[in-house]
Design an enzyme around this catalytic site. Structure first.
Site, mmCIF file in Angstrom:
data_model
loop_
_atom_site.group_PDB
_atom_site.id
_atom_site.type_symbol
_atom_site.label_atom_id
_atom_site.label_comp_id
_atom_site.label_asym_id
_atom_site.label_seq_id
_atom_site.Cartn_x
_atom_site.Cartn_y
_atom_site.Cartn_z
ATOM 1 N N GLY A 72 0.846 -1.230 0.084
ATOM 2 C CA GLY A 72 -0.034 0.023 -0.063
ATOM 3 C C GLY A 72 0.900 1.326 0.092
ATOM 4 O O GLY A 72 2.007 1.182 -0.286
ATOM 5 N N ARG A 81 -15.692 13.367 13.660
ATOM 6 C CA ARG A 81 -16.252 11.996 13.607
ATOM 7 C C ARG A 81 -16.702 10.966 14.743
ATOM 8 O O ARG A 81 -17.940 10.698 14.701
ATOM 9 C CB ARG A 81 -15.147 11.277 12.957
ATOM 10 C CG ARG A 81 -14.669 11.563 11.506
ATOM 11 C CD ARG A 81 -13.491 10.720 10.883
ATOM 12 N NE ARG A 81 -13.234 11.382 9.651
ATOM 13 C CZ ARG A 81 -12.406 11.025 8.926
ATOM 14 N NH1 ARG A 81 -11.656 9.877 9.293
ATOM 15 N NH2 ARG A 81 -12.035 11.290 7.796
#
Lengths: 257, 637, 225
Positions: free
Chosen positions: B42, B330
């Site tokens: 990644g 959040r």
């Protein structure tokens, strides 16, 4: 709803495959196509049969891993949609759905619907990059890029490397994939130094991987989940012509180390 | 085990510079004598593998996908932060550092975070040079936006596909090294165990997913860049194959695991539509800029949303947090949604959803403007739900998104095992108890491009490695263990599918250790997980063979590790008797229902050391010493 | 690798050959059609034109050899590409029709083969005279080869005319994709021009069809006699 699946089963690349029919029962329209396959697989395991192998990962249309030809169309034929984002509400009760792997010499089947797309990696390895090592970068804003240029480069860079273009093409040509990479890097000022050498080497790697040639049928553009335009193919054709005129091939051959 | 963070001395601003001045270097001619294994491709893994190969090390990079480009970094939408201050709005390295520390609820290590903010500026330069097509102003300069409630515009983005573009940049850099023969790429190869010899990580044992071949790979250092463990909850925004196996195997081989209870829940995901649900899809948080979140005031109200009059609606975020309203952070927005759904006022199938309504914004700005701002998100929503968000309110619900915890690492990004480095989401280091939007991409690339290439060289130059080949007996032994485990999974032939176990584990974790946790629930989970694990090992049904592609077998192996790891996560959540960031303990909240930190008792990193099967791991504490910033309570009222 | 061998070895180079030889052949088709359309002006202009064409044997044979080379390269390259393309997709899909690809684009190669067969017949018919040797012996009042009469006689067989018209339909299809495709292959296309190039390509295909078919039709209809 209930649908009948006609699925390609193939044990490995050496064993020939065949179609097998399965009944998918009690399918809910809100299911994604792959969730429907999950359900079928759970049933198969319960019956002691090996589940259908298929590729998927992000299931939100960006990783490019999912790959299935649904009723003859890669990703199922809904605009800008990968098969993981295809939903069962687009099918009717009693439908018969044919599911096949990408078919191309360059993409050998590993098992069932899973194919080996490492040919794409080999193309990128050849020259799908800008040769800059970590630490060599100048200050980011010292390179001014007009917005339209950045946007067009982004249009090409949106490619997810799924291979649907190859799967859809009657010649299994990878031109759209290669053209998208060539345009992404070749449109940007950072990519100019290697522009023609890149075009030349990309095409060479593409040909060596065993893909077919482009006959401009535009099937690739029609199935591309990122709606990448065939105009980038014209651009690759143009860049390659310039590369030939400039002798970029000799340059590429002599600088390969 | 001793936790030594090895933070360089000196003022915070000079630590990294001083480190680089004082670190030992490897002679260029000697670099190729060092073998490095990078697991994962990644952002962190690809950037590290490319950069290390460029330096001249002998690199092998592994990924279990068919191509390194599939790694889940690709799905990040929003953007990447960097303290460039291009907008002249008062940003600076120090401000980015402070925001990250504060956003992490004062549970991150100061020195690491400051270094992250410092190298953030280099990341943007590097990515632009690689050809990442970041958004631009008409004048040709890079565009920025503010993100995740930050007060400055420091987020760089490439449409809604920033993660994809950054990953492609790193992937291309990696492929360039592969093409030049300086890095060997092994796709479709999954690491199944770590090999430790004389206390040093010396290699890995892998399985080729296409052929089933078990192989050993020896090296002088092993780098894990294997991402987070969000899939322990089964349903998350993570990709289907994301797993904890690499870092958990390392844990079992002696690398301490830090803060597993710090998990982030993202408030704007598309809700679950049925039991068959295989994963959750995130929609960009930017939707909350114009959408209003509400539920019916009464739980008996079953009218379609458009027929519910204003007076019968509860815009609960605006009610509870008048100044931040729908833009509350959040964790706060997520918990508020859970509260109203727990009260029975949730909407949609199963009552697990709240409305995100654009009617007012459309009335104010017109549908055209909304379409321009969020068109692609509305399309995505319609593709998945079949509903038109312009006509009827969208439904959203929180979902597990990111895990801040991970393998404990020191300032060098080395774990408690010599020679084992862990980077990106897989380590615990930079986000504390909560990660800010657009910071994950920054951290992955910081570790891979700029930190590890320095610290790994320092490790090679300052410690002694004997040459070890993969025919060493320890490799044979580990291979045999791996094979035995696979064989065991294949021979159970029980009655339940792997997926059904994963679903059950996920539901248990979400219910007892999800958005809000309490002692009773966690204790119950700690009782039930071992029982589920036992049933798994007796009753799972994995068909097929080990010598070919077998997706059930892969899944079973990963789930087996999740079934052990889940216990560690719950144990950590139980032990941390405070609320901070993504970890919310119901017993510890203010009168207004906000997270109540306990800095006197819990200002430390929890690092767990493995003690053997079915034995409680030992907790080690790394005290968090703040030299620069003062701990304060977050308030978003 | 040198540029010249790359031109021949790469699929893109081969496509340039296809496009450029195709352009040459298309040019010939247009000129040939315009010349032949003098049929409608009567015997005198047409027969004079025929004499003019044959007045410089060097030029004539040069042109003929050039055309032959173009045809040879066009067909050889097409065969090579087609073999390569078939090898790239050995296993067909359950449903063989490619998605959204036009009929013309899918039948380019087979249409091309049909056209080659037509060209052979056409040469045997009017140039070599294999079909009816007496055609070459026809003389007009000025003792020139009576091309006008030959054409009228040739097209007065309904079967022959129908064959010609059918072949012109194939040519129409071939050109309607091929002309636009050539622009794409040499990179002379973008989003803005693509629409127009493709439209003009189709129009040219139809124009060639109408122009060429008008002659046998006019003969059959008794307009020309």
């Amino acid at each position: 709803m209930n649908v009948t699946l006609r699925v390609w089963r193939q044990k490995n690349s050496k064993t020939p495959g065949r179609f097998v029919e399965y009944q998918a029962k009690n399918i809910i329209p809100d299911m994604s196509f792959l969730e429907m396959l999950d359900v079928v697989n759970e049933d198969l395991i319960a019956r002691g049969e090996e589940p259908i192998a298929f590729d998927s990962d992000c299931r939100e249309g960006i990783c490019g891993k999912c790959s299935a030809v649904v009723n003859g169309v890669p990703h199922g034929g809904h605009r800008g949609t990968t098969v993981c984002q295809l939903h069962m509400r687009h099918f009717k009760d009693g439908d018969r759905i044919v599911i096949e792997p990408w078919r191309a010499t360059a993409f050998p089947v590993i098992k069932d619907l899973v194919v080996d797309r490492s040919a794409f990696d080999r193309i990128i390895q050849a020259s799908g990059f800008i040769s800059v090592s970590t630490g060599q970068a100048p200050e980011a804003n010292s390179i001014s890029i007009p917005r339209v240029v950045a946007e067009r480069a982004m249009d090409a860079a949106a490619c997810i490397g799924c291979g649907a273009c190859v799967a859809a093409c009657k010649n299994a040509s990878a031109m759209l994939f290669v053209a998208a990479k060539n345009a992404h890097l070749g449109l940007l000022p950072q990519g100019q130094a290697e522009r023609y050498r890149r075009a030349f080497t990309l095409v060479k790697a593409m040909d060596e991987a065993g893909f077919g040639s482009c006959t401009n049928t535009n099937s690739c553009e029609a199935v591309c989940p990122k709606e990448i335009s065939v105009e980038f193919i014209a651009r690759l054709n143009r860049d390659y012509a310039v590369a030939l005129l400039r002798g970029s091939g000799r340059e590429a051959a002599s600088s390969a180390d | 085990m001793k936790l030594d963070p090895k933070i360089p001395s000196g003022p915070l601003q000079q630590k990294w510079e001083r480190y680089r001045l004082e670190m030992k270097l490897v002679n260029p001619a000697n670099k190729r004598k060092f073998d490095v294994i990078v697991v994962g491709s990644g952002l962190a893994g690809a950037s590290a593998a490319a950069s290390l190969a460029e330096l001249g090390y002998n690199v092998k990079c592994f990924c279990f996908h068919d191509s390194p480009r599939r790694a889940h970094s690709i799905a990040a939408q929003g953007g990447i932060n960097a303290a460039k201050n291009y907008q002249n709005d008062g940003d600076s390295i120090y401000r980015l550092f402070y925001d990250t520390i504060k956003g992490g609820d004062f549970r991150a290590r100061e020195a690491n975070v400051y270094r992250l903010a410092q190298v953030s500026v280099n990341i943007i330069d590097q990515c632009v040079a690689q050809g990442v097509p970041f958004a631009r102003e008409y004048g040709g300069a890079l565009a920025n936006r503010s993100f995740g409630g930050a007060q400055v515009s420091r987020t760089f983005y490439a449409r809604g596909q920033t993660g994809q573009q950054l990953l492609i940049g790193a992937y291309q850099a990696l492929q360039r090294q592969v093409g030049l023969g300086r890095c060997q790429m092994l796709p479709m190869t999954e690491m199944l165990d770590l090999v430790v010899i004389d206390g040093q990580a010396r290699g890995i044992v892998t399985r080729n997913l296409a052929t089933g071949e078990i192989a050993s790979h020896a090296a002088d250092a092993v780098v894990l860049a294997t991402g987070g463990y969000g899939n322990v909850f089964y349903l998350s925004t993570n990709a289907k194959t994301c797993n904890v196996t690499a870092t958990f195997r390392a844990f079992k081989r002696g690398a301490a695991f830090a803060n597993p209870c710090y998990t982030q829940i993202h408030p704007t995901c598309i809700p679950v539509s049925g039991d068959y649900q295989s994963k959750l899809t995130l929609m960009s948080e930017s939707l909350r800029n114009d959408g209003r979140v509400w539920v019916p005031k009464s739980k008996e109200d079953t009218r379609p949303p458009n027929q519910i009059p204003e007076a019968d609606r509860d815009y609960y975020l605006e009610r509870k947090y008048p100044s931040y309203g729908n833009l509350a952070p959040r964790d706060i927005a997520s918990r508020a949604a859970k509260e109203v759904c727990d009260e029975g006022r949730g909407v949609g199938p199963g009552g697990k959803g709240v409305y995100l309504d654009f009617a007012h914004a459309i009335g104010r700005l017109g549908e055209k403007e909304i379409r321009e701002r969020y068109g692609n998100l509305f399309e995505m929503y319609e593709r998945i739900t079949g509903e038109d968000g312009y006509k009827t309110p969208m439904r959203i619900y929180p979902a597990v998104h990111y895990t801040m915890g991970g393998t404990w690492v020191d300032y060098n990004l080395m774990s408690t095992l010599d020679g084992l480095f862990v980077i990106g989401e897989a380590n615990f280091s930079d986000h504390g108890a909560n990660r800010l939007g657009a910071s994950a991409l920054m951290q992955g690339l910081a570790d891979g491009y700029f930190v590890l290439p320095n610290t790994l060289g320092n490790y090679f130059a300052s410690s002694k490695q004997s040459k070890i080949s993969h025919s060493h007996s320890e490799f044979r032994k580990t291979e045999d263990e791996v094979k035995a485990r696979l064989q065991r999974l294949l021979s159970i032939r029980g009655r339940r599918t792997v997926n059904s176990f994963h679903r059950e584990l996920g539901k248990l974790m979400w219910d007892k250790c999800g958005m809000a946790r309490n002692e009773k629930g966690l204790s119950e989970a700690l009782q039930r997980i071992p029982a589920l694990r036992q049933e798994f090992w007796e009753n799972v049904n994995v068909l097929g063979e080990g010598g070919e592609l077998n997706q059930s077998l892969e899944h079973a192996g990963r789930l087996a590790d999740f079934l052990e790891f889940a216990e560690l996560l719950c144990l950590d959540a139980l032990t941390r008797a405070e609320s901070c960031g993504g970890h919310f303990r119901e017993e510890f909240q203010t009168e207004d229902g906000e997270a109540l930190r306990s800095d006197e008792r819990f200002a430390f990193v929890s690092a767990w050391e493995y003690q053997g099967p079915d034995t409680r791991p030992v907790l080690h504490k790394e005290p968090l010493v703040y030299e620069e910033v003062k701990m304060t309570q977050r308030s978003y009222k | 690798m040198t540029s010249f061998s790359a031109l021949y070895d790469s699929t893109l180079g081969k496509k340039y050959i296809m496009a450029l030889t195709g352009a040459g052949l298309f040019g010939f088709v247009v000129v040939h059609m315009l010349g032949n359309l003098q049929l409608f002006l009567g015997p005198e202009p047409l027969n004079r034109y025929a004499v003019f064409l044959k007045s410089k044997p060097g030029l004539l044979w040069g042109a003929r050899l050039g055309l032959l080379l173009l045809v040879f390269l066009h067909i050889l390259t097409a065969v090579q590409l087609t073999l390569r393309n078939r090898a790239a997709r050995p296993e067909k899909y359950d449903r063989s029709k490619p998605y959204r690809a036009s009929y013309a684009s899918r039948t380019l190669f087979l249409g091309g083969l049909a056209l080659f067969a037509f060209v052979v017949y056409h040469l045997m018919h009017f140039t070599v005279g294999t079909v009816d040797p007496s055609y070459l012996k026809l003389r007009d009042a000025a003792n020139r080869h009576d091309v006008y009469r030959m054409t009228i006689l040739g097209f007065s067989h309904p079967g022959v005319s129908a064959f010609y018209i059918a072949c012109m339909a194939v040519l129409c299809l071939h050109l309607s994709h091929g002309v636009g495709s050539a622009f794409q292959s040499i990179g002379f296309k973008n989003k803005q021009t693509a629409v127009w190039i493709d439209r003009v390509s189709k129009i040219l295909g139809v124009v060639v069809f109408l122009g060429n078919s008008s002659m046998p039709l006019a003969v059959l209809a008794g307009i020309l006699r």
